[in-house]
Structures are given as C-alpha cells and as structure tokens.
Design a protein around this motif. Sequence first.
Motif, mmCIF file in Angstrom:
data_model
loop_
_atom_site.group_PDB
_atom_site.id
_atom_site.type_symbol
_atom_site.label_atom_id
_atom_site.label_comp_id
_atom_site.label_asym_id
_atom_site.label_seq_id
_atom_site.Cartn_x
_atom_site.Cartn_y
_atom_site.Cartn_z
ATOM 1 N N GLY A 290 -21.395 28.988 -15.913
ATOM 2 C CA GLY A 290 -21.431 28.291 -17.660
ATOM 3 C C GLY A 290 -21.067 29.274 -18.602
ATOM 4 N N HIS A 291 -21.152 29.183 -19.839
ATOM 5 C CA HIS A 291 -20.191 30.205 -20.229
ATOM 6 C C HIS A 291 -20.424 29.629 -21.519
ATOM 7 N N ARG A 292 -19.975 30.622 -22.881
ATOM 8 C CA ARG A 292 -19.957 30.562 -24.379
ATOM 9 C C ARG A 292 -18.852 29.322 -24.996
ATOM 10 N N LEU A 293 -18.997 28.636 -25.797
ATOM 11 C CA LEU A 293 -18.134 28.343 -26.561
ATOM 12 C C LEU A 293 -18.017 28.218 -28.048
ATOM 13 N N LEU B 118 -24.131 31.538 -19.220
ATOM 14 C CA LEU B 118 -24.851 30.742 -19.137
ATOM 15 C C LEU B 118 -26.388 31.278 -18.173
ATOM 16 N N ALA B 119 -25.565 31.492 -16.725
ATOM 17 C CA ALA B 119 -26.614 32.202 -15.424
ATOM 18 C C ALA B 119 -27.018 33.168 -16.198
ATOM 19 N N GLN B 120 -26.961 34.055 -16.971
ATOM 20 C CA GLN B 120 -27.293 35.180 -17.443
ATOM 21 C C GLN B 120 -28.019 35.288 -18.289
ATOM 22 N N ALA B 121 -28.079 34.366 -19.409
ATOM 23 C CA ALA B 121 -29.044 34.604 -20.034
ATOM 24 C C ALA B 121 -30.532 34.461 -20.199
ATOM 25 N N TRP C 297 -22.680 26.330 -25.759
ATOM 26 C CA TRP C 297 -22.706 26.699 -24.120
ATOM 27 C C TRP C 297 -22.296 25.647 -23.242
ATOM 28 N N VAL C 298 -21.254 25.923 -22.192
ATOM 29 C CA VAL C 298 -20.539 25.203 -21.681
ATOM 30 C C VAL C 298 -21.014 24.997 -19.963
ATOM 31 N N LEU C 299 -22.249 24.351 -19.613
ATOM 32 C CA LEU C 299 -22.742 24.012 -18.526
ATOM 33 C C LEU C 299 -21.870 23.991 -17.623
ATOM 34 N N ASP D 113 -19.486 20.292 -19.183
ATOM 35 C CA ASP D 113 -19.518 19.887 -20.878
ATOM 36 C C ASP D 113 -20.397 20.776 -21.367
ATOM 37 N N LEU D 114 -20.214 19.860 -22.630
ATOM 38 C CA LEU D 114 -20.844 20.738 -23.906
ATOM 39 C C LEU D 114 -22.331 20.868 -23.151
ATOM 40 N N LEU D 115 -22.925 21.752 -23.456
ATOM 41 C CA LEU D 115 -25.076 21.262 -23.687
ATOM 42 C C LEU D 115 -25.343 20.949 -24.685
ATOM 43 N N LEU D 116 -25.909 20.027 -25.406
ATOM 44 C CA LEU D 116 -25.975 18.830 -25.910
ATOM 45 C C LEU D 116 -27.341 18.270 -25.956
#
Length: 228
Positions: free
Chosen positions: A171-174, A187-190, A199-201, A218-221
């Motif tokens: 996972g990562h930023r967007l 994201l796994a380090q957050a 964030w994208v999961l 997809d985008l985390l929503l």
Amino acid sequence: MNASITEAERVGSAFSEDGMLAARQFTRTAIQQIAEAVRPGMLEEDAVELAKSVLAKLGLRATWHPVRVRFGINTIKAMKQPSVPGVVLKENDIFFVDIAPRYEAWEGDGGATFVVGRDQELDRCARNAEELFHEVRAAWRRHNWTGTRLYEYAEERARQMGWELNFDLPGHRLSDFPHAAIHTGSLAQAAFSPSPSRWVLEIHLRDPERRFGAFFEDLLLDDRFYEQ
C-alpha cells in the motif's frame, strides 16, 4: 495529530477530494475496458500495448507508473519485478490489470484480476483478492486500525483463505501529482489510522506453490463509494 502523521498525509496545492474521486472513477472504468478487450491467445506484451491504447482513447496518455497487464505465471511477481517475456494467455487462465493514470492534477491507481475459462481455483483466488480488500477496508472503518495492523490482519486472513500475502505490495500514498514528492512510505508502515482519499490499499495473493496470483487495489474510502 503528531508530526509523523502530518507529514505522511500532507497533500499538494491542487489536492481535492472531488479530484481524487474523479481520478478513481476514470481508473476503474479504464480497468474494465482493458479487461474486456483481453482474449486467450494474446501475448502479454500485446495486452500492455492494448491497455495503453485504451487509456489513450479515453483521453489519457500520462501515467505515473508503468501500465501493467500480467498473465499466468507472471501474476505471482511483485510489480517492480519484470515479467517473463512471451507469456500467452491460455483458455483457462488468470490475468490482472494495474494502471496509474494521471487525471488532470490528480493521481489514479487501481488494479483488478480476471479469469478466463472455468478453472475454479483461479476464480477463487481472483475473488478472494477483492473480498480481502473489502474485509481489510471494513476493519479500517470499524476499528480505526493503523496501517500496520491492517496488513497484519490481511496476512492472517490470506493464510486462512489458503493464500500467501505478498508484502512487496504494502500500500502507498496517492495525491495530486506527484505523491512521491510528498510521502514515499508504505501503508503497512503507517503507525496511525489512515485518512480516506489519501491511501491505496493493495492486496496481492499468491498460490503457496507459486503457480499464480491475484491482485486488487483501490483508493481507501468509505462504504458509499463501493458497489457491494
């Protein structure tokens, strides 16, 4: 909000929720159109060119990471690993699409897996990747878990489903382009609960025997943005 969260969730001057949602909608539409055009007998390299042409027809030529379509054995690979060349999609096979279009000022990013033919195990893997995405997303909304905890949960559930979770896709930023100038951590380090629309999961499942895999991102929503 502590400084680390502030830095990790910082956005650029062009960021807007509506812009991110528009980029997401474009991305999901393009993924579906690409998948519908893929056929057994096609070379993976030709499918990548097909995907690029679909994006161009939709009016978008810029992407912030390479366009990827992966067939069969290449579906086990992390995104930064090159595909085995010359792989042909079989009559009973699995493939995924991973695209990251730049839609005006905003970044899109999405991926999904598709199955041709009637192989039940391939179908289960593809289905489980999307199901696990939504399970993890539901845990985020219900428990307000950190990104690290979300991926711990994803790994546990993947194992229960009979798959391996690939932590090379954490996972990562967007953001408004380019998010890499804002934050590059996963994201796994957050060590905090991630905010929506930033964030994208990523969920990448692999067969324990490494024969095939499935990917969904997809985008985390919130729930209202997904068709269940």
